[in-house]
Scaffold this motif. Structure first.
Motif, PDB file in Angstrom:
ATOM      1  N   ALA A  60      -0.087   4.084 -13.547  1.00  0.00           N
ATOM      2  CA  ALA A  60       0.370   6.070 -12.972  1.00  0.00           C
ATOM      3  C   ALA A  60      -0.631   7.063 -12.367  1.00  0.00           C
ATOM      4  CB  ALA A  60       0.749   5.907 -14.412  1.00  0.00           C
ATOM      5  N   MET A  61      -0.029   8.019 -11.775  1.00  0.00           N
ATOM      6  CA  MET A  61      -0.703   9.275 -11.961  1.00  0.00           C
ATOM      7  C   MET A  61      -0.048  10.276 -12.886  1.00  0.00           C
ATOM      8  SD  MET A  61       0.805  10.933  -7.601  1.00  0.00           S
ATOM      9  CE  MET A  61       0.793  12.296  -8.762  1.00  0.00           C
ATOM     10  N   VAL A  62      -0.907  11.406 -12.858  1.00  0.00           N
ATOM     11  CA  VAL A  62      -0.315  12.475 -13.714  1.00  0.00           C
ATOM     12  C   VAL A  62       0.192  13.405 -12.803  1.00  0.00           C
ATOM     13  CG1 VAL A  62      -0.059  13.237 -15.645  1.00  0.00           C
ATOM     14  CG2 VAL A  62      -0.556  10.929 -16.017  1.00  0.00           C
ATOM     15  N   THR A  63       1.056  14.337 -12.843  1.00  0.00           N
ATOM     16  CA  THR A  63       1.034  15.340 -12.073  1.00  0.00           C
ATOM     17  C   THR A  63       1.076  16.471 -13.625  1.00  0.00           C
ATOM     18  OG1 THR A  63       2.340  14.928 -10.872  1.00  0.00           O
ATOM     19  CG2 THR A  63       1.870  17.360 -11.013  1.00  0.00           C
ATOM     20  N   LEU A  64       0.130  17.214 -13.404  1.00  0.00           N
ATOM     21  CA  LEU A  64       0.342  18.312 -14.406  1.00  0.00           C
ATOM     22  C   LEU A  64       0.455  19.829 -14.384  1.00  0.00           C
ATOM     23  CD1 LEU A  64      -3.900  17.359 -15.579  1.00  0.00           C
ATOM     24  CD2 LEU A  64      -1.001  16.881 -17.049  1.00  0.00           C
ATOM     25  N   VAL A  65       0.770  20.301 -14.704  1.00  0.00           N
ATOM     26  CA  VAL A  65       1.775  21.337 -14.000  1.00  0.00           C
ATOM     27  C   VAL A  65       1.822  22.694 -15.557  1.00  0.00           C
ATOM     28  CG1 VAL A  65       4.033  23.086 -12.917  1.00  0.00           C
ATOM     29  CG2 VAL A  65       3.802  20.472 -13.054  1.00  0.00           C
ATOM     30  N   ARG A  66       1.164  23.894 -14.475  1.00  0.00           N
ATOM     31  CA  ARG A  66       1.153  25.404 -15.607  1.00  0.00           C
ATOM     32  C   ARG A  66       1.131  26.359 -14.601  1.00  0.00           C
ATOM     33  NH1 ARG A  66      -5.650  25.778 -17.804  1.00  0.00           N
ATOM     34  NH2 ARG A  66      -5.888  25.878 -15.701  1.00  0.00           N
ATOM     35  N   PRO A  67       1.219  27.100 -15.470  1.00  0.00           N
ATOM     36  CA  PRO A  67       1.149  28.906 -15.629  1.00  0.00           C
ATOM     37  C   PRO A  67       0.031  28.902 -16.049  1.00  0.00           C
ATOM     38  CG  PRO A  67       2.627  28.621 -17.259  1.00  0.00           C
ATOM     39  CD  PRO A  67       2.327  27.618 -16.892  1.00  0.00           C
ATOM     40  N   ARG A  68      -0.359  30.233 -14.903  1.00  0.00           N
ATOM     41  CA  ARG A  68      -2.014  30.859 -15.209  1.00  0.00           C
ATOM     42  C   ARG A  68      -1.868  31.250 -15.947  1.00  0.00           C
ATOM     43  NH1 ARG A  68      -2.531  30.560  -9.494  1.00  0.00           N
ATOM     44  NH2 ARG A  68      -4.041  28.599  -8.846  1.00  0.00           N
ATOM     45  N   ASP A  69      -0.001  32.406 -15.920  1.00  0.00           N
ATOM     46  CA  ASP A  69       0.049  33.864 -17.052  1.00  0.00           C
ATOM     47  C   ASP A  69       1.095  33.187 -17.335  1.00  0.00           C
ATOM     48  OD1 ASP A  69      -0.214  36.419 -17.988  1.00  0.00           O
ATOM     49  OD2 ASP A  69       1.188  36.878 -16.073  1.00  0.00           O
ATOM     50  N   ARG A  70       1.248  33.699 -19.060  1.00  0.00           N
ATOM     51  CA  ARG A  70       1.623  33.259 -20.113  1.00  0.00           C
ATOM     52  C   ARG A  70       1.739  34.080 -21.423  1.00  0.00           C
ATOM     53  NH1 ARG A  70       2.078  27.354 -20.630  1.00  0.00           N
ATOM     54  NH2 ARG A  70      -0.290  27.376 -20.147  1.00  0.00           N
ATOM     55  N   VAL A  85      -0.866  21.195 -10.477  1.00  0.00           N
ATOM     56  CA  VAL A  85       0.045  22.037 -10.041  1.00  0.00           C
ATOM     57  C   VAL A  85      -0.027  23.208 -10.676  1.00  0.00           C
ATOM     58  CG1 VAL A  85       2.645  22.570  -9.346  1.00  0.00           C
ATOM     59  CG2 VAL A  85       1.181  20.664  -9.161  1.00  0.00           C
ATOM     60  N   GLU A  86      -0.232  24.353 -10.235  1.00  0.00           N
ATOM     61  CA  GLU A  86      -0.752  25.717 -10.758  1.00  0.00           C
ATOM     62  C   GLU A  86       0.309  27.308 -10.384  1.00  0.00           C
ATOM     63  OE1 GLU A  86      -4.077  26.131 -13.081  1.00  0.00           O
ATOM     64  OE2 GLU A  86      -4.690  26.419 -11.389  1.00  0.00           O
ATOM     65  N   LEU A  87       1.560  27.595 -11.321  1.00  0.00           N
ATOM     66  CA  LEU A  87       2.236  28.634 -10.429  1.00  0.00           C
ATOM     67  C   LEU A  87       1.634  30.087 -11.269  1.00  0.00           C
ATOM     68  CD1 LEU A  87       5.242  27.034 -11.538  1.00  0.00           C
ATOM     69  CD2 LEU A  87       4.790  27.008  -9.328  1.00  0.00           C
ATOM     70  N   GLU A  88       1.850  31.126 -10.087  1.00  0.00           N
ATOM     71  CA  GLU A  88       0.903  32.297 -11.112  1.00  0.00           C
ATOM     72  C   GLU A  88       1.744  32.929 -12.339  1.00  0.00           C
ATOM     73  OE1 GLU A  88      -1.501  35.095 -11.227  1.00  0.00           O
ATOM     74  OE2 GLU A  88      -1.496  33.994  -9.753  1.00  0.00           O
ATOM     75  N   ARG A  89       3.138  31.900 -12.950  1.00  0.00           N
ATOM     76  CA  ARG A  89       4.116  32.215 -13.987  1.00  0.00           C
ATOM     77  C   ARG A  89       5.127  31.450 -13.816  1.00  0.00           C
ATOM     78  NH1 ARG A  89       3.682  37.078 -12.012  1.00  0.00           N
ATOM     79  NH2 ARG A  89       2.213  37.627 -12.992  1.00  0.00           N
ATOM     80  N   VAL A  90       5.867  31.864 -14.763  1.00  0.00           N
ATOM     81  CA  VAL A  90       6.798  30.919 -14.935  1.00  0.00           C
ATOM     82  C   VAL A  90       8.248  32.026 -15.387  1.00  0.00           C
ATOM     83  CG1 VAL A  90       8.330  29.338 -16.632  1.00  0.00           C
ATOM     84  CG2 VAL A  90       6.457  28.764 -16.699  1.00  0.00           C
ATOM     85  N   ASP A  91       8.906  31.917 -13.958  1.00  0.00           N
ATOM     86  CA  ASP A  91       9.515  33.176 -14.088  1.00  0.00           C
ATOM     87  C   ASP A  91      10.578  32.676 -12.670  1.00  0.00           C
ATOM     88  OD1 ASP A  91       8.186  33.619 -11.366  1.00  0.00           O
ATOM     89  OD2 ASP A  91       7.678  35.976 -11.925  1.00  0.00           O
ATOM     90  N   ALA A  92      11.233  33.768 -12.039  1.00  0.00           N
ATOM     91  CA  ALA A  92      12.416  33.889 -11.301  1.00  0.00           C
ATOM     92  C   ALA A  92      11.570  33.180  -9.836  1.00  0.00           C
ATOM     93  CB  ALA A  92      13.399  33.888 -10.946  1.00  0.00           C
ATOM     94  N   HIS A  93      10.379  33.880  -9.863  1.00  0.00           N
ATOM     95  CA  HIS A  93       9.755  33.885  -7.999  1.00  0.00           C
ATOM     96  C   HIS A  93       9.149  32.534  -8.580  1.00  0.00           C
ATOM     97  CE1 HIS A  93       6.925  34.173  -4.979  1.00  0.00           C
ATOM     98  NE2 HIS A  93       7.936  35.202  -4.616  1.00  0.00           N
TER      99      HIS A  93
END
Length: 429
Positions: free
Chosen positions: A304-314, A360-368
């Motif tokens: 099993a590999m694990v994909t970790l996802v988070r926003p930088r700004d929340r 995996v990092e997003l700037e923030r969890v929003d529509a964009h």
């Protein structure tokens, strides 16, 4: 969207992927990208999904939903016809409640319909063919419930379907607002289209920002995994699968992305699970599943590999000071800080055990950000399918089951239905 594949390297994971392997694999990525570009330019089946940020028409979607006034939206579909809308609804802060009828469990269907104020509920029924048994059955049940409640379902129903078929005929007969499913786009790749975006439009979500996020990810596509986050993810996942890591646990560290993990599971399983290859997607939620599934990923079979996802700004919430013995270190901290610490602890824990993970990092969890994430994972999946050399956009196993079920219900003569009679039984009473 930013991808960190450092913890998939052979200096961390055993077995991992060496830099030399990635350099060699990058030549295959360039060839695959050329095929993807050609398919995209020709709007070939499946590849056309990558054109949706440009071809989707927000104005047409808004015009279709404008006549509908509701507090609750009931999305009636199955698989990709429902999961995209559910992901959009659960990720974004919409002005309406969104529920899905994507199963035919009679107890659940009855309980859900009984719980809704049907006079303030709209239905969005989605089926490309207009003949999907589960979708049409649930729609007929929901329509009857509205009739029984004295609600005119024709005033509260939106249809998304193909150019012809039962639903198209129904929409024309009752003058229902109707949207076309995108041509050449399998359901599981349709989240950025008329299939899922009406939920956002009805709930005041920023459809333009969703598509803009997807466009920004589309603009990053190039012939190298070292320059394209989506390709880095798809190529590294492929390379890990080739080394025996046949489970991909999608673990977002944001409650609002829990349904995204479910969407990803369908995309990854249905697209890549063919000809004896692929990865089994698992759905997890950080930090909840650090206290359950992580035990298996760190100390169970090395698969099993694990994909970790988070926003930088929340948004954040401070933790009050406390005089409870042993908990004073929490005072003055915040829930966001604690969640980030949990994220990094999970990542380090897996690395210490020689288990691969991808960040995996997003700037923030929003529509964009959601647009980036959805498009990026679709492009990653298509790239992985090219590397596996499989027909990514087909789903023969799914179609087999559909034919078997239809035959059992008397919808025609299908050889697959006869297989039910041949079931091997060993009953223990």
């Amino acid at each position: 969207m930013e991808i960190d594949i450092g913890n998939a390297l052979d200096s961390v994971a055993t077995p991992g992927v060496s830099r030399a392997t990635l350099e060699r694999l990058d030549g295959r990525v360039a060839d695959a990208h050329a095929r993807i570009e050609a398919g995209l330019d020709g709007r070939d089946h499946g590849y056309a999904a990558l054109a949706l940020p440009e071809t989707a028409d927000p104005d047409a979607i808004q015009a279709a939903v404008d006549p509908i006034d509701c507090e609750t939206l009931l999305v009636v579909g199955i698989g990709g016809s429902a999961l995209g809308a559910a992901t959009v609804a659960d990720t974004l802060d919409l002005d309406i409640e969104v529920h899905t009828l994507d199963n035919v469990d009679p107890a659940h269907t009855r309980e859900l319909l009984d719980s809704l104020d049907l006079s303030r509920t709209a239905i969005h029924v989605v089926s490309r063919s207009g003949t999907t048994a589960e979708t049409l059955a649930n729609f007929l049940v929901a329509r009857e419930a509205m009739d029984a409640a004295g609600v005119d379902w024709t005033e509260r129903t939106l249809v998304t379907t193909g150019q012809a078929g039962n639903l198209r005929n129904l929409a024309e007969r009752h003058d229902l607002p109707a949207l076309d499913v995108p041509t050449g786009v399998p359901g599981r790749f349709s989240a950025l289209s008329t299939v899922a975006l009406p939920a956002a439009a009805l709930g005041g979500g920023d459809v333009e920002a969703l598509l803009a996020g997807a466009r920004s990810e589309a603009e990053s596509l190039s012939g190298s995994l070292f320059e394209t986050p989506a390709y880095a993810y798809g190529a590294t996942s492929y390379a890990l699968a080739q080394r025996g890591w046949r489970v991909n646990a999608m673990m977002p560290y944001a409650e609002s992305l829990e349904t995204f993990a479910e969407w990803f599971a369908q995309l990854w399983a249905e697209s890549l699970g063919k000809e004896g290859v692929g990865q089994l997607p698992a759905r997890a939620l950080g930090a909840t599943d650090q206290h359950s599934q992580l035990q298996l990923y760190r100390a169970g079979p090395r698969n099993a590999m694990v994909t970790l996802v988070r926003p930088r700004d929340r948004p954040d919430l401070p933790i009050p000071e406390t005089d409870l013995e042993g908990l004073s270190y929490l005072g003055g901290a915040s829930l966001g800080g604690l969640l980030d610490a949990e994220f990094e602890a999970t990542e380090a824990s897996l690395a210490a055990a020689g288990r691969p993970s991808i960040r995996v990092e997003l700037e923030r969890v929003d529509a964009h950000g959601l647009g980036e994430l959805l498009y990026g994972m679709e492009a990653a999946c298509i790239l992985a399918g090219e590397l596996f050399s499989i027909p990514t956009f087909e789903q023969p196993a799914v179609e087999w089951g559909k034919r078997a079920a239809r035959g059992l219900l008397g919808g025609g003569e299908f050889e697959e239905a006869r297989a039910v009679e041949e079931k091997t039984r060993l009953l223990i009473d």
